[in-house]
Design a protein around this motif. Structure first.
Motif, mmCIF file in Angstrom:
data_model
loop_
_atom_site.group_PDB
_atom_site.id
_atom_site.type_symbol
_atom_site.label_atom_id
_atom_site.label_comp_id
_atom_site.label_asym_id
_atom_site.label_seq_id
_atom_site.Cartn_x
_atom_site.Cartn_y
_atom_site.Cartn_z
ATOM 1 N N ARG A 375 -0.182 -22.861 4.613
ATOM 2 C CA ARG A 375 -0.926 -21.814 5.334
ATOM 3 C C ARG A 375 -0.423 -20.423 4.969
ATOM 4 N NH1 ARG A 375 -0.355 -25.327 9.843
ATOM 5 N NH2 ARG A 375 1.111 -23.899 10.834
ATOM 6 N N ILE A 376 0.893 -20.284 4.868
ATOM 7 C CA ILE A 376 1.453 -18.959 4.588
ATOM 8 C C ILE A 376 1.035 -18.469 3.206
ATOM 9 C CG2 ILE A 376 3.621 -17.739 4.116
ATOM 10 C CD1 ILE A 376 4.830 -19.446 6.417
ATOM 11 N N LEU A 377 1.089 -19.328 2.217
ATOM 12 C CA LEU A 377 0.791 -18.882 0.858
ATOM 13 C C LEU A 377 -0.709 -18.752 0.616
ATOM 14 C CD1 LEU A 377 3.663 -20.758 -0.903
ATOM 15 C CD2 LEU A 377 3.447 -18.306 -0.548
ATOM 16 N N GLU A 378 -1.511 -19.484 1.352
ATOM 17 C CA GLU A 378 -2.950 -19.232 1.303
ATOM 18 C C GLU A 378 -3.237 -17.819 1.815
ATOM 19 O OE1 GLU A 378 -7.067 -21.556 2.464
ATOM 20 O OE2 GLU A 378 -5.322 -21.814 3.768
ATOM 21 N N HIS A 379 -2.543 -17.432 2.878
ATOM 22 C CA HIS A 379 -2.673 -16.073 3.410
ATOM 23 C C HIS A 379 -2.176 -15.043 2.402
ATOM 24 C CE1 HIS A 379 -2.546 -12.671 6.126
ATOM 25 N NE2 HIS A 379 -1.232 -12.583 6.002
ATOM 26 N N VAL A 380 -1.055 -15.334 1.736
ATOM 27 C CA VAL A 380 -0.521 -14.425 0.720
ATOM 28 C C VAL A 380 -1.551 -14.181 -0.380
ATOM 29 C CG1 VAL A 380 1.156 -14.270 -1.175
ATOM 30 C CG2 VAL A 380 1.929 -14.880 1.121
ATOM 31 N N LEU A 381 -2.175 -15.232 -0.858
ATOM 32 C CA LEU A 381 -3.177 -15.078 -1.907
ATOM 33 C C LEU A 381 -4.374 -14.270 -1.414
ATOM 34 C CD1 LEU A 381 -3.139 -18.629 -3.543
ATOM 35 C CD2 LEU A 381 -2.100 -16.535 -4.413
ATOM 36 N N ASN A 382 -4.810 -14.547 -0.200
ATOM 37 C CA ASN A 382 -5.952 -13.801 0.336
ATOM 38 C C ASN A 382 -5.638 -12.311 0.447
ATOM 39 O OD1 ASN A 382 -7.593 -16.049 0.602
ATOM 40 N ND2 ASN A 382 -6.933 -16.481 2.699
ATOM 41 N N VAL A 383 -4.447 -12.004 0.932
ATOM 42 C CA VAL A 383 -4.069 -10.596 1.121
ATOM 43 C C VAL A 383 -3.893 -9.896 -0.229
ATOM 44 C CG1 VAL A 383 -2.222 -9.069 1.908
ATOM 45 C CG2 VAL A 383 -3.033 -10.905 3.393
ATOM 46 N N THR A 384 -3.167 -10.512 -1.114
ATOM 47 C CA THR A 384 -2.823 -9.836 -2.370
ATOM 48 C C THR A 384 -4.022 -9.664 -3.296
ATOM 49 O OG1 THR A 384 -2.112 -11.938 -3.312
ATOM 50 C CG2 THR A 384 -0.408 -10.540 -2.332
ATOM 51 N N LEU A 385 -4.967 -10.588 -3.227
ATOM 52 C CA LEU A 385 -6.094 -10.539 -4.164
ATOM 53 C C LEU A 385 -7.305 -9.801 -3.620
ATOM 54 C CD1 LEU A 385 -5.860 -14.164 -5.601
ATOM 55 C CD2 LEU A 385 -5.018 -12.039 -6.619
ATOM 56 N N THR A 386 -7.263 -9.442 -2.323
ATOM 57 C CA THR A 386 -8.420 -8.748 -1.744
ATOM 58 C C THR A 386 -8.087 -7.334 -1.266
ATOM 59 O OG1 THR A 386 -7.994 -9.671 0.466
ATOM 60 C CG2 THR A 386 -9.455 -10.922 -1.008
ATOM 61 N N THR A 387 -6.800 -7.035 -1.066
ATOM 62 C CA THR A 387 -6.424 -5.693 -0.604
ATOM 63 C C THR A 387 -6.624 -4.674 -1.706
ATOM 64 O OG1 THR A 387 -4.759 -6.669 0.865
ATOM 65 C CG2 THR A 387 -4.545 -4.321 0.370
ATOM 66 N N ASP A 388 -7.175 -3.527 -1.367
ATOM 67 C CA ASP A 388 -7.327 -2.460 -2.353
ATOM 68 C C ASP A 388 -5.965 -2.047 -2.885
ATOM 69 O OD1 ASP A 388 -10.065 -2.403 -2.043
ATOM 70 O OD2 ASP A 388 -10.014 -0.816 -0.514
#
Length: 392
Positions: A375-388
């Protein structure tokens, strides 16, 4: 998806079984999400070629056992005046090989705060991971560390970038994550006959913290040595056996004598936790963990929790750890007790032993609820790849 993780001082520290696991939790968690993971690290060659061969052999064998054979981008920095790609000497490869991987990668997840900017420049997307919350911001703010620009900034600190932080955010937007543990690699291991509460730690370093006390600037030793010596009398307050696996040298002899005379069992960490497998076995043979935190955690009240503590929790080992500040999710009962005094610590050990099996299951539940790597690393990927990306 290709992810490169840039780590710090693993190949040069073969005796650090726990240090290896800090980064391998991320690597294995990402692999379980389907990512193709590469390991990027600066290697500092010793003067003795034979020693270099031994270091590299042990390092590559460990990566192979974790499914990362052929995935290492291990480089040494030229000590001469070169400033271009020739300044890097890659082990078993070339600059062009590494550059090809970096340019194809979807993300470079960086734990090496002082990484060479030329490596970052090759990556499409970069994210810094702060695993020293409060301390990293302190280093940046006092000019002790210059961190190259990244597209995204992650922190394992619960208070970093919030109004409750006791330190600057350094003008950066921090995305808060929790440190991960791969639950399948750290299975529940219940043993009612396990005897000692243990921990694995370094002892002395050259780390000093400059703080203000009563309007005066003072230097404070920021080591586990100082933290543990404050609680040296704990074995006299409890019948629970306590053991420390410490990375020490001959300069620490007087401290170790004081600990043993106070009732601690002391072992050298290289003897019991000097490899990833030995470290895991040591944790899983323990009854639980007792550990203190560095002065920086107490000064910054960052609600820090150790990656090591997560390994104990996932293994179903209750923990008694020093209170590092208010937390929105860290408990102070049932599986995890956060002490502030000798009496607190002794009472926590007694509480765990009164209902040990329930406390063990509560420990595992904390890891599953709050620190599951999937769960944590799925969140990491979502944040890092979508944040401007952060503007330069």
């Amino acid at each position: 998806m290709i992810v490169v993780i840039s780590v710090y001082k693993v190949a040069n520290f073969p005796d650090g079984g726990g240090h290896f696991w800090v980064y391998m939790q991320y690597a294995q968690g990402l692999r379980r999400l389907g990512c193709d993971v590469y390991w990027l690290e600066q290697f500092r060659p010793p003067d003795d070629p034979a020693a270099e061969t031994r270091l590299l052999s042990a390092f590559f064998e460990r990566l192979r056992r974790f499914g990362l054979e052929g995935k290492a981008l291990l480089y040494a920095r030229d000590r001469g005046p070169a400033v271009g790609p020739d300044a890097f000497r890659f082990v078993g490869g070339s600059w062009s090989d590494a550059e090809r991987v970096l340019r194809q990668a979807d993300l470079l997840l960086n734990f090496h705060y002082a990484i060479d900017p030329r490596l970052l420049a090759c990556a499409r997307r970069t994210a810094l991971v702060d695993i020293d919350p409060g301390l990293l911001q302190f280093w940046i703010g006092t000019g002790q560390l210059s961190v190259p620009a990244h597209d995204c900034y992650l922190t394992t600190g619960e208070t970093v970038g919030t109004p409750s932080a006791r330190f600057s955010d350094c003008g950066l937007q921090w995305h808060r994550i929790r440190p991960p543990v791969c639950l399948d690699l750290w299975p529940f291991t219940y043993d009612p006959h396990a005897e000692a509460f243990t921990t694995v730690s370094s002892w002395s370093t050259t780390d000093w913290l400059k703080v203000t006390e009563n309007g005066k600037t003072v230097l404070r030793e920021n080591t586990k040595r100082v933290a543990f010596l404050e609680f040296a009398e704990l074995p006299r307050r409890t019948r629970q056996p306590l053991e420390l696996a410490l990375y020490t040298d001959e300069r620490d002899a007087a401290d170790l004598t004081r600990l043993t005379e106070s009732g601690w069992r002391v072992r050298h960490s290289t003897a019991v936790a000097g490899s990833p497998d030995a470290y895991r076995s040591y944790v899983q043979r323990s009854r639980g963990e007792f550990s203190c935190a560095k002065a920086s955690c107490m000064e910054f009240q960052n609600a820090w929790v150790s990656d090591r503590t997560l390994c104990y929790l996932a293994s179903g080992k209750p923990v008694v750890v020093q209170h590092t500040g208010p937390s929105a999710f860290l408990p102070n009962a049932d599986g995890m007790f956060r002490f502030t005094s000798l009496d607190d610590a002794a009472a926590a050990l007694d509480a765990i032993n009164r209902d040990y099996e329930r406390q063990c299951r509560a420990a595992r539940a904390i890891a599953e609820t709050h620190f599951d790597a999937n769960r944590i690393l799925e969140h990491v990927l979502n944040v890092t790849l979508t944040t401007d990306p952060v503007a330069p």
